[in-house]
Design a protein around this motif. Sequence first.
Motif, PDB file in Angstrom:
ATOM      1  N   GLY A   1       5.767   4.887 -22.711  1.00 38.11           N
ATOM      2  CA  GLY A   1       6.599   4.188 -23.406  1.00 38.11           C
ATOM      3  C   GLY A   1       7.139   3.181 -22.954  1.00 38.11           C
ATOM      4  O   GLY A   1       7.245   1.901 -23.331  1.00 38.11           O
ATOM      5  N   ASP A   2       7.851   3.476 -21.578  1.00 40.61           N
ATOM      6  CA  ASP A   2       8.666   2.305 -20.972  1.00 40.61           C
ATOM      7  C   ASP A   2       7.671   2.194 -19.666  1.00 40.61           C
ATOM      8  O   ASP A   2       7.558   3.086 -18.956  1.00 40.61           O
ATOM      9  N   ARG A   3       7.291   0.956 -19.688  1.00 38.78           N
ATOM     10  CA  ARG A   3       6.387   0.666 -18.390  1.00 38.78           C
ATOM     11  C   ARG A   3       7.172   0.017 -17.334  1.00 38.78           C
ATOM     12  O   ARG A   3       7.557  -1.023 -17.722  1.00 38.78           O
ATOM     13  N   PHE A   4       6.943   0.380 -16.116  1.00 40.33           N
ATOM     14  CA  PHE A   4       7.786  -0.169 -14.928  1.00 40.33           C
ATOM     15  C   PHE A   4       6.913  -0.357 -13.796  1.00 40.33           C
ATOM     16  O   PHE A   4       6.459   0.592 -13.470  1.00 40.33           O
ATOM     17  N   ILE A   5       6.733  -1.477 -13.460  1.00 39.83           N
ATOM     18  CA  ILE A   5       6.043  -1.905 -12.187  1.00 39.83           C
ATOM     19  C   ILE A   5       6.762  -2.551 -11.203  1.00 39.83           C
ATOM     20  O   ILE A   5       7.468  -3.263 -11.309  1.00 39.83           O
ATOM     21  N   ARG A   6       6.546  -2.006 -10.067  1.00 39.43           N
ATOM     22  CA  ARG A   6       7.424  -2.761  -8.691  1.00 39.43           C
ATOM     23  C   ARG A   6       6.513  -3.053  -7.631  1.00 39.43           C
ATOM     24  O   ARG A   6       5.571  -2.386  -7.409  1.00 39.43           O
ATOM     25  N   VAL A   7       6.849  -4.209  -7.156  1.00 30.84           N
ATOM     26  CA  VAL A   7       5.818  -4.813  -6.051  1.00 30.84           C
ATOM     27  C   VAL A   7       6.887  -5.496  -5.211  1.00 30.84           C
ATOM     28  O   VAL A   7       7.869  -6.354  -5.504  1.00 30.84           O
ATOM     29  N   GLU A   8       6.589  -5.109  -3.691  1.00 32.64           N
ATOM     30  CA  GLU A   8       7.556  -5.376  -2.835  1.00 32.64           C
ATOM     31  C   GLU A   8       6.757  -5.721  -1.642  1.00 32.64           C
ATOM     32  O   GLU A   8       5.602  -5.075  -1.255  1.00 32.64           O
ATOM     33  N   THR A   9       7.032  -6.814  -1.026  1.00 30.83           N
ATOM     34  CA  THR A   9       6.325  -7.119   0.276  1.00 30.83           C
ATOM     35  C   THR A   9       7.163  -6.968   1.508  1.00 30.83           C
ATOM     36  O   THR A   9       8.307  -6.856   1.437  1.00 30.83           O
ATOM     37  N   GLY A  10       6.649  -6.735   2.683  1.00 28.74           N
ATOM     38  CA  GLY A  10       7.198  -6.024   4.004  1.00 28.74           C
ATOM     39  C   GLY A  10       6.447  -6.371   5.104  1.00 28.74           C
ATOM     40  O   GLY A  10       5.222  -6.259   4.978  1.00 28.74           O
ATOM     41  N   TYR A  11       7.161  -6.203   6.334  1.00 25.33           N
ATOM     42  CA  TYR A  11       6.527  -6.175   7.568  1.00 25.33           C
ATOM     43  C   TYR A  11       6.829  -5.358   8.383  1.00 25.33           C
ATOM     44  O   TYR A  11       8.104  -4.946   8.592  1.00 25.33           O
ATOM     45  N   LYS A  12       5.836  -4.725   8.897  1.00 29.88           N
ATOM     46  CA  LYS A  12       6.336  -3.433   9.948  1.00 29.88           C
ATOM     47  C   LYS A  12       5.231  -3.284  11.097  1.00 29.88           C
ATOM     48  O   LYS A  12       3.934  -2.844  10.558  1.00 29.88           O
ATOM     49  N   ASP A  13       5.479  -3.000  12.177  1.00 29.55           N
ATOM     50  CA  ASP A  13       4.479  -2.673  13.405  1.00 29.55           C
ATOM     51  C   ASP A  13       3.328  -3.656  13.231  1.00 29.55           C
ATOM     52  O   ASP A  13       2.045  -2.703  13.192  1.00 29.55           O
ATOM     53  N   GLY A  14       3.176  -4.820  13.026  1.00 30.62           N
ATOM     54  CA  GLY A  14       2.054  -5.658  13.182  1.00 30.62           C
ATOM     55  C   GLY A  14       1.120  -5.618  11.852  1.00 30.62           C
ATOM     56  O   GLY A  14       0.098  -6.127  11.714  1.00 30.62           O
ATOM     57  N   LYS A  15       1.722  -4.921  10.761  1.00 32.53           N
ATOM     58  CA  LYS A  15       1.134  -4.933   9.334  1.00 32.53           C
ATOM     59  C   LYS A  15       2.229  -5.697   8.382  1.00 32.53           C
ATOM     60  O   LYS A  15       3.324  -5.335   8.348  1.00 32.53           O
ATOM     61  N   VAL A  16       1.380  -6.407   7.582  1.00 25.39           N
ATOM     62  CA  VAL A  16       1.968  -7.187   6.526  1.00 25.39           C
ATOM     63  C   VAL A  16       1.589  -6.191   5.258  1.00 25.39           C
ATOM     64  O   VAL A  16       0.568  -5.729   5.053  1.00 25.39           O
ATOM     65  N   HIS A  17       2.730  -5.575   4.507  1.00 28.12           N
ATOM     66  CA  HIS A  17       2.515  -4.847   3.682  1.00 28.12           C
ATOM     67  C   HIS A  17       2.884  -5.354   2.085  1.00 28.12           C
ATOM     68  O   HIS A  17       3.647  -6.127   1.945  1.00 28.12           O
ATOM     69  N   ILE A  18       2.045  -4.945   1.123  1.00 34.47           N
ATOM     70  CA  ILE A  18       2.231  -4.926  -0.134  1.00 34.47           C
ATOM     71  C   ILE A  18       2.481  -3.729  -0.750  1.00 34.47           C
ATOM     72  O   ILE A  18       1.341  -2.744  -0.674  1.00 34.47           O
ATOM     73  N   ASN A  19       3.780  -3.255  -1.050  1.00 32.68           N
ATOM     74  CA  ASN A  19       4.110  -1.990  -1.678  1.00 32.68           C
ATOM     75  C   ASN A  19       4.319  -1.837  -3.200  1.00 32.68           C
ATOM     76  O   ASN A  19       5.056  -2.491  -3.764  1.00 32.68           O
ATOM     77  N   PHE A  20       3.247  -1.339  -3.760  1.00 32.75           N
ATOM     78  CA  PHE A  20       3.356  -0.993  -5.320  1.00 32.75           C
ATOM     79  C   PHE A  20       3.967   0.341  -5.566  1.00 32.75           C
ATOM     80  O   PHE A  20       4.040   1.027  -4.942  1.00 32.75           O
ATOM     81  N   SER A  21       4.901   0.151  -6.704  1.00 32.11           N
ATOM     82  CA  SER A  21       5.145   1.517  -7.297  1.00 32.11           C
ATOM     83  C   SER A  21       5.178   1.379  -8.699  1.00 32.11           C
ATOM     84  O   SER A  21       5.530   0.326  -9.244  1.00 32.11           O
ATOM     85  N   SER A  22       5.300   2.624  -9.265  1.00 36.47           N
ATOM     86  CA  SER A  22       5.460   2.419 -10.750  1.00 36.47           C
ATOM     87  C   SER A  22       5.673   4.001 -11.482  1.00 36.47           C
ATOM     88  O   SER A  22       5.756   4.741 -10.802  1.00 36.47           O
ATOM     89  N   ASN A  23       6.363   3.928 -12.689  1.00 32.53           N
ATOM     90  CA  ASN A  23       6.636   4.952 -13.451  1.00 32.53           C
ATOM     91  C   ASN A  23       5.257   5.484 -14.019  1.00 32.53           C
ATOM     92  O   ASN A  23       5.327   6.662 -15.225  1.00 32.53           O
ATOM     93  N   GLY A  24       4.189   5.386 -13.496  1.00 32.78           N
ATOM     94  CA  GLY A  24       2.957   5.888 -14.292  1.00 32.78           C
ATOM     95  C   GLY A  24       2.333   7.119 -13.602  1.00 32.78           C
ATOM     96  O   GLY A  24       2.905   7.626 -12.726  1.00 32.78           O
ATOM     97  N   VAL A  25       1.141   7.481 -13.997  1.00 30.91           N
ATOM     98  CA  VAL A  25       0.393   8.758 -13.660  1.00 30.91           C
ATOM     99  C   VAL A  25      -0.111   8.510 -12.179  1.00 30.91           C
ATOM    100  O   VAL A  25      -0.265   7.535 -11.647  1.00 30.91           O
ATOM    101  N   SER A  26      -0.813   9.578 -11.850  1.00 34.21           N
ATOM    102  CA  SER A  26      -1.314   9.718 -10.712  1.00 34.21           C
ATOM    103  C   SER A  26      -2.469   8.543 -10.352  1.00 34.21           C
ATOM    104  O   SER A  26      -3.390   8.332 -11.236  1.00 34.21           O
ATOM    105  N   LEU A  27      -2.563   8.060  -9.068  1.00 35.48           N
ATOM    106  CA  LEU A  27      -3.521   6.875  -8.920  1.00 35.48           C
ATOM    107  C   LEU A  27      -4.850   7.533  -8.576  1.00 35.48           C
ATOM    108  O   LEU A  27      -5.810   6.409  -8.255  1.00 35.48           O
TER     109      LEU A  27
END
Lengths: 344, 344
Positions: B250-276
């Motif tokens: 009903g209420d759809r929420f998606i979050r995208v965040e970038t980051g850097y750690k230990d030689g890796k550039v990350h794209i971190n997604f999260s949501s209030n959705g079902v199992s991926l």
Amino acid sequence: MKFNIPLELFNKLQIPFAVFREGKVVHISQLIKNLLGISLSGEYAEVAEVFGDSAAAIEEHLQEVLKNSYAESVVVCSVHSEKIPVVFRTIAVEENGELYLLSFLEPLSNIKRKIKSFAFMGCSIPGIIHNVSNPMTVVLNKIQIMKMKGIEPDQMTSLITEIRKIQDIFDNVSLKSIKEMKNEEGAIDINIIIKVNMEFLNANSYVKHKIRKEVVLNNLPRMVRGRFLDLSQIFLAFFYIIFKSVEDKGDRFIRVETGYKDGKVHINFSSNGVSLEELVESAIEKVLLDSNTYTGCFVEKINLGWTFEGLKHLLDLYQVDLDYGTKPDGNYLSLGFIAEEMTL
Amino acid sequence: MKFNIPLELFNKLQIPFAVFREGKVVHISQLIKNLLGISLSGEYAEVAEVFGDSAAAIEEHLQEVLKNSYAESVVVCSVHSEKIPVVFRTIAVEENGELYLLSFLEPLSNIKRKIKSFAFMGCSIPGIIHNVSNPMTVVLNKIQIMKMKGIEPDQMTSLITEIRKIQDIFDNVSLKSIKEMKNEEGAIDINIIIKVNMEFLNANSYVKHKIRKEVVLNNLPRMVRGRFLDLSQIFLAFFYIIFKSVEDKGDRFIRVETGYKDGKVHINFSSNGVSLEELVESAIEKVLLDSNTYTGCFVEKINLGWTFEGLKHLLDLYQVDLDYGTKPDGNYLSLGFIAEEMTL
């Protein structure tokens, strides 16, 4: 190899390329070696030595290049026991009296992915313009209010004029995307087809700056029944033909005019270019050759996203009257479309 | 036939359609009859009666629909002794306890022409924006001059802010088209990939209005070596997976965040959705099936111009670390890209 073509540039641009002369491989770039898993280090090799199983297809492709000085073919290459289709685009180049064939390679899957990504962008145009129209409306409203208040009314009027120009371009550009998304037939004003597609043609800096263009959209009393996509593509195909006819001129001039006469809506092209016969025939004869038609968008000086496959089918479907010939100062080409009956 | 699905609407929209039930043809629209040259008038017929030689392929397609409730296949149909490939897109619909399969048909050549026309539009975006930037600059300059003269400075400042918003959107939108046109690899800021592609995702009104989105682009000390097209497509593919996971909420929420750690550039997604799990697996397993992948742009609620074919290949090529799982309030998915070495 003595060769004035700046091969280093292709390496810098990361375009895999190969050079052939008299049916032999004269040079293959490191990127081709990577792409096709070739570890050969010699030069001046037989095609079969370098390309293995794909040699016959490549030789056929090179024959076509010799005939038309350009060819584009899909060759299935074996890479580490996998078969991958690779597009060869080859031009013939003369250099110190010798004829070299210069081939650029790109995996077909790459081109397809690119085409789909660009199609995604095209589909997004109306949404993007919608998103831009909010701040645009804010700007326009504030300016109109200041004008009404008597603040710098001349300046405000000229600002409004500029903003209207922008909105006109947006309207045209959105319209093509919106109309071509749908499949339905309807009554279409040929002037709109031309206005909308000219906006995209003018997005190409060569068409915009290197060609003088005169577009006269006369009032048309009747519409043409059809699909926006079909009529756009017919217009663009013939614009392309006319464009080709002036390509080698110093001063390039193209004229497009619409008109109505005896139940037919006309698009009349003319230019100061060469005779159209060969261009028209080769365009109409071009059949839908799946493998040959992937790169339309990306290789031509002007790209139309589609070059001629199926043009004959469209001309038949719409029963288009086609007439063309030469004039003292160039050529002319006229398309006649059946005007829709008036329903009063 | 009693059927609450508004079949009349499809006729109005000029979409050829057929309805199947228990392996039989329940209805074929007049447009299909025209398209395939079928003169049959009866209903409740065997598939072979209606579709002749193509029956086996259609039956196979319908089996796939029964399994996945949606399928898209290319079926080669005989039309007046000519063979034309037709795309069948079929959904399963339950109606009064009966299962109907509703097929929409479109000649493949039509879809290909459309995709190329949209690709042409996508290629034209930078040119169009260039053409619009002239009047835009005139507007901006005049406003800045009035501001400097002290004419309504607050109003002028707020006008400038709005115009900057428009220019930002233009810059992002142009950049995707310009960067993806080229094949070369380079050092790429992942934040730019996300910013640019979000502009296109937000062009879709469903994504823009029906999903709450939080995009956090943290300062990244390192770049990722690659091609803009590849990284865009990886980002879009996983955005699509996350999108799918919230689709039925009903209420759809998606979050995208970038980051850097230990030689890796990350794209971190999260949501209030079902199992991926299922979504990710089916996306990665999808192979490059040429015939099945034409319509990406035009059929989905959100379209990405490309859905998953070759995703596995891209993930391998870029050696992407993929991690995903569930959280108390939804799911998370993280992509880790090898950061480019610093050259000082």
